[in-house]
Design a protein around this motif. Structure first.
Motif, PDB file in Angstrom:
ATOM      1  N   ALA A 272      -8.776   0.025  -1.115  1.00 18.92           N
ATOM      2  CA  ALA A 272     -10.184  -0.400  -1.181  1.00 18.92           C
ATOM      3  C   ALA A 272     -10.273  -1.913  -1.219  1.00 18.92           C
ATOM      4  CB  ALA A 272     -10.861   0.194  -2.416  1.00 18.92           C
ATOM      5  N   LYS A 273      -9.326  -2.518  -1.938  1.00 16.89           N
ATOM      6  CA  LYS A 273      -9.341  -3.974  -2.052  1.00 16.89           C
ATOM      7  C   LYS A 273      -9.032  -4.615  -0.705  1.00 16.89           C
ATOM      8  CE  LYS A 273      -7.821  -8.032  -3.747  1.00 16.89           C
ATOM      9  NZ  LYS A 273      -6.772  -8.989  -3.734  1.00 16.89           N
ATOM     10  N   VAL A 274      -8.023  -4.105  -0.038  1.00 19.64           N
ATOM     11  CA  VAL A 274      -7.647  -4.682   1.261  1.00 19.64           C
ATOM     12  C   VAL A 274      -8.782  -4.466   2.273  1.00 19.64           C
ATOM     13  CG1 VAL A 274      -6.004  -4.526   3.166  1.00 19.64           C
ATOM     14  CG2 VAL A 274      -5.175  -4.520   0.822  1.00 19.64           C
ATOM     15  N   GLN A 275      -9.446  -3.320   2.174  1.00 18.36           N
ATOM     16  CA  GLN A 275     -10.585  -3.069   3.065  1.00 18.36           C
ATOM     17  C   GLN A 275     -11.708  -4.073   2.790  1.00 18.36           C
ATOM     18  OE1 GLN A 275     -12.723   0.593   2.557  1.00 18.36           O
ATOM     19  NE2 GLN A 275     -13.317   0.696   4.714  1.00 18.36           N
ATOM     20  N   ASP A 276     -11.916  -4.389   1.524  1.00 24.13           N
ATOM     21  CA  ASP A 276     -12.914  -5.419   1.180  1.00 24.13           C
ATOM     22  C   ASP A 276     -12.581  -6.752   1.849  1.00 24.13           C
ATOM     23  OD1 ASP A 276     -14.642  -3.979  -0.404  1.00 24.13           O
ATOM     24  OD2 ASP A 276     -13.946  -4.812  -2.315  1.00 24.13           O
TER      25      ASP A 276
ATOM     26  N   ILE B 146       0.828  -1.210   0.000  1.00 25.99           N
ATOM     27  CA  ILE B 146       0.000   0.000   0.000  1.00 25.99           C
ATOM     28  C   ILE B 146       0.867   1.267   0.000  1.00 25.99           C
ATOM     29  CG2 ILE B 146      -1.625   1.387   1.366  1.00 25.99           C
ATOM     30  CD1 ILE B 146      -2.995  -1.247   2.147  1.00 25.99           C
ATOM     31  N   THR B 147       1.890   1.264   0.837  1.00 28.50           N
ATOM     32  CA  THR B 147       2.716   2.484   0.926  1.00 28.50           C
ATOM     33  C   THR B 147       3.640   2.663  -0.281  1.00 28.50           C
ATOM     34  OG1 THR B 147       4.382   1.242   2.140  1.00 28.50           O
ATOM     35  CG2 THR B 147       2.768   2.476   3.446  1.00 28.50           C
TER      36      THR B 147
ATOM     37  N   ALA C 256      -5.074   3.994  -3.886  1.00 30.32           N
ATOM     38  CA  ALA C 256      -6.463   4.069  -3.424  1.00 30.32           C
ATOM     39  C   ALA C 256      -7.197   2.765  -3.751  1.00 30.32           C
ATOM     40  CB  ALA C 256      -7.165   5.259  -4.079  1.00 30.32           C
ATOM     41  N   ILE C 257      -6.944   2.231  -4.942  1.00 26.72           N
ATOM     42  CA  ILE C 257      -7.598   0.978  -5.356  1.00 26.72           C
ATOM     43  C   ILE C 257      -7.159  -0.169  -4.447  1.00 26.72           C
ATOM     44  CG2 ILE C 257      -7.742  -0.752  -7.194  1.00 26.72           C
ATOM     45  CD1 ILE C 257      -7.484   1.596  -9.212  1.00 26.72           C
TER      46      ILE C 257
ATOM     47  N   GLN D  78     -10.377  -9.412  -8.876  1.00 29.72           N
ATOM     48  CA  GLN D  78      -9.674 -10.126  -9.940  1.00 29.72           C
ATOM     49  C   GLN D  78      -9.369  -9.184 -11.103  1.00 29.72           C
ATOM     50  OE1 GLN D  78     -11.613 -13.376 -11.932  1.00 29.72           O
ATOM     51  NE2 GLN D  78      -9.671 -14.370 -12.374  1.00 29.72           N
ATOM     52  N   ARG D  79     -10.336  -8.337 -11.438  1.00 26.12           N
ATOM     53  CA  ARG D  79     -10.119  -7.419 -12.556  1.00 26.12           C
ATOM     54  C   ARG D  79      -9.006  -6.410 -12.255  1.00 26.12           C
ATOM     55  NH1 ARG D  79     -14.802  -5.656 -15.938  1.00 26.12           N
ATOM     56  NH2 ARG D  79     -15.817  -7.576 -16.565  1.00 26.12           N
ATOM     57  N   GLN D  80      -8.963  -5.927 -11.007  1.00 30.03           N
ATOM     58  CA  GLN D  80      -7.899  -4.958 -10.703  1.00 30.03           C
ATOM     59  C   GLN D  80      -6.544  -5.649 -10.794  1.00 30.03           C
ATOM     60  OE1 GLN D  80      -5.802  -4.179  -7.728  1.00 30.03           O
ATOM     61  NE2 GLN D  80      -6.214  -6.243  -6.960  1.00 30.03           N
ATOM     62  N   GLY D  81      -6.484  -6.932 -10.426  1.00 28.12           N
ATOM     63  CA  GLY D  81      -5.225  -7.668 -10.539  1.00 28.12           C
ATOM     64  C   GLY D  81      -4.808  -7.826 -11.994  1.00 28.12           C
ATOM     65  N   TYR D  82      -5.781  -8.196 -12.820  1.00 26.17           N
ATOM     66  CA  TYR D  82      -5.469  -8.401 -14.239  1.00 26.17           C
ATOM     67  C   TYR D  82      -5.066  -7.075 -14.896  1.00 26.17           C
ATOM     68  CZ  TYR D  82      -5.640 -10.782 -18.741  1.00 26.17           C
ATOM     69  OH  TYR D  82      -5.305 -11.339 -19.958  1.00 26.17           O
ATOM     70  N   ASP D  83      -5.698  -6.010 -14.455  1.00 26.39           N
ATOM     71  CA  ASP D  83      -5.369  -4.680 -14.964  1.00 26.39           C
ATOM     72  C   ASP D  83      -3.902  -4.337 -14.678  1.00 26.39           C
ATOM     73  OD1 ASP D  83      -6.361  -2.109 -16.076  1.00 26.39           O
ATOM     74  OD2 ASP D  83      -5.776  -1.351 -14.097  1.00 26.39           O
TER      75      ASP D  83
END
Lengths: 113, 330
Positions: free
Chosen positions: B86-90, B72-73, B82-83, B178-183
């Protein structure tokens, strides 16, 4: 519950009557979506008080704009019917089909009703 | 899969005729596709198996925050940061939905937490691998969340109501992951030669651990047979692994990356890929606690729990003080 099952040494026995530890209480969370619907149960969470329960509910259950209003109710205040009653408890309404509009035959000539 | 090697009674599946009337009625409800709810009667084994499975799943979501929190940092842009946040918060949210589902079975949150912290309960082996580069954020989202989705989508139909409802919420959010990872992988794979090498390296390191997430073959396992009869497991490990490989290989090809398996080949007869099994001795070793990051992960969770003690107690003391003042004023 039955006697401890040796197949599950890592899982504590479920004993609802055992004294609770000093945990934050459990709150049931109800959320009104954006479409003028009633509040709906979405899940539960732990929080020390009502204010924190609502803040936590915002973070846990509305991260994607799922709601415009939150109710938090401490779980121990919820009274629930017992599942064993299922048959007899709801049985009285089964014989009252006349409570449904389709019970009555209205002639077509009368028009929409 | 986020729950691995979940053992059931170990006694094999009883036929309906072998069951006592109460258990038979329970099994017939499950066979008819009805949901079991918290206050309904259920066999002790069903309850314990579910606590173990849902608890392990919840622990995986929570520990799963650590490999990604690591970046994150150091995310390359503010948007990526930010993305990722959000993912880790999910993931924290997913853990909470699942803990709540487990609690409806009569286990307390603190008991579950303590069993994770002491190592008595497990979490998925995958989170004991390190995330060495930014490309690993791509590989984790694409492969690890991709493998989790394979398992979680069918679990939306599981027989236990609170678990099924938690899975519905989780699946809705998981495809973002999954999509953010593929991105991230697309960006890296289309980037400079050094970035492309990083993407390939991430795939090389996460491919086999991702295949391990489904657990060893359980075609002959009595535990799985019982879990499937109870509909708390919907497919065999091999079925899900095959589905994952079939879905992922074309995605790797699109990226121009090579799956690190020389034996990988399309098999027309079965309509799927033939592929190499992961090294199961490594899997068992990681489960036992000897993976590259087991010690670090558990130490981080224990530290967070210990450091948070005064906050938990302080907030509770504050709530109690305010409640007693309110009573005094009435």
């Amino acid at each position: 519950m039955s006697a401890p099952n040796s197949a599950y040494p890592d899982i504590p026995e479920a004993q609802p009557e055992k004294p609770k530890r000093h945990e934050w209480p459990l709150w049931e969370i109800f959320i009104r979506g954006q479409h003028g619907m009633s509040h709906r149960h979405v899940g539960s969470l732990h929080a020390p008080d009502a204010e924190m329960a609502i803040k936590n509910a915002r973070d846990v259950y509305t991260r994607r704009n799922e709601g415009v209003s939150i109710w938090a109710v401490e779980a121990r205040h919820i009274a629930a019917s017992s599942p064993g009653d299922k048959g007899p408890f709801y049985e009285p309404s089964e014989s009252k089909v006349y409570r449904h509009p389709t019970f009555f035959d209205i002639p077509d000539e009368v028009g929409a009703m | 899969m986020y729950a691995q090697m979940v053992k059931s009674t170990g006694q094999g599946v009883k036929s309906l005729d072998e069951m006592e009337p109460q258990e038979r009625a329970f099994q017939e409800r499950i066979n008819a596709g009805e949901k079991i709810e918290p206050k309904d009667w259920m066999p002790a084994g069903y309850r314990k198996n579910l606590i173990r499975q849902i608890g392990q799943h919840a622990h995986s979501e929570i520990v799963g925050q650590l490999p990604e929190g690591n970046w994150i940092t150091r995310a390359p842009t503010l948007e990526r940061k930010a993305i990722l946040l959000a993912k880790v918060q999910d993931e924290a949210g997913h853990g909470l939905y699942l803990y709540c589902a487990a609690e409806t079975l009569g286990v307390s949150r603190d008991e579950l937490t303590e069993d994770l912290l002491s190592g008595k309960m497990k979490y998925s082996s995958i989170f004991n691998y390190p995330t060495l580069t930014w490309a690993d954020m791509g590989a984790v989202g694409w492969l690890v969340d991709g493998a989790a989705i394979m398992n979680q989508v069918p679990l939306q139909r599981t027989s236990y109501g609170p678990y099924a409802r938690a899975m519905v919420r989780i699946c809705k959010e998981e495809s973002f992951h999954q999509r953010q990872g593929y991105d991230i992988m697309m960006k890296m794979a289309q980037g400079t030669p050094a970035q492309k090498r990083m993407a390939q390296d991430a795939l090389n390191r996460f491919w086999y651990p991702s295949l391990m997430m489904f657990g060893p073959s359980d075609a002959d396992s009595v535990h799985s047979a019982q879990s499937m009869a109870w509909k708390i497991k919907m497919n065999t490990n091999d079925e899900l692994r095959q589905k994952f490989v079939d879905q992922t290989v074309p995605q790797a090809e699109y990226l121009g990356l090579t799956v690190p398996d020389e034996t990988l080949e399309w098999n027309d007869d079965k309509g799927g890929y033939d592929f190499a099994e992961p090294d199961w001795s490594e899997f068992f070793d990681v489960i036992k606690g000897n993976g590259p990051c087991n010690v670090e992960r558990l130490a981080a969770r224990n530290k967070a729990w210990d450091d948070g003690k005064w906050v938990r107690e302080g907030l509770l003391a504050h709530a109690e003080k305010r409640a007693s003042k309110k009573v005094a004023a009435e």
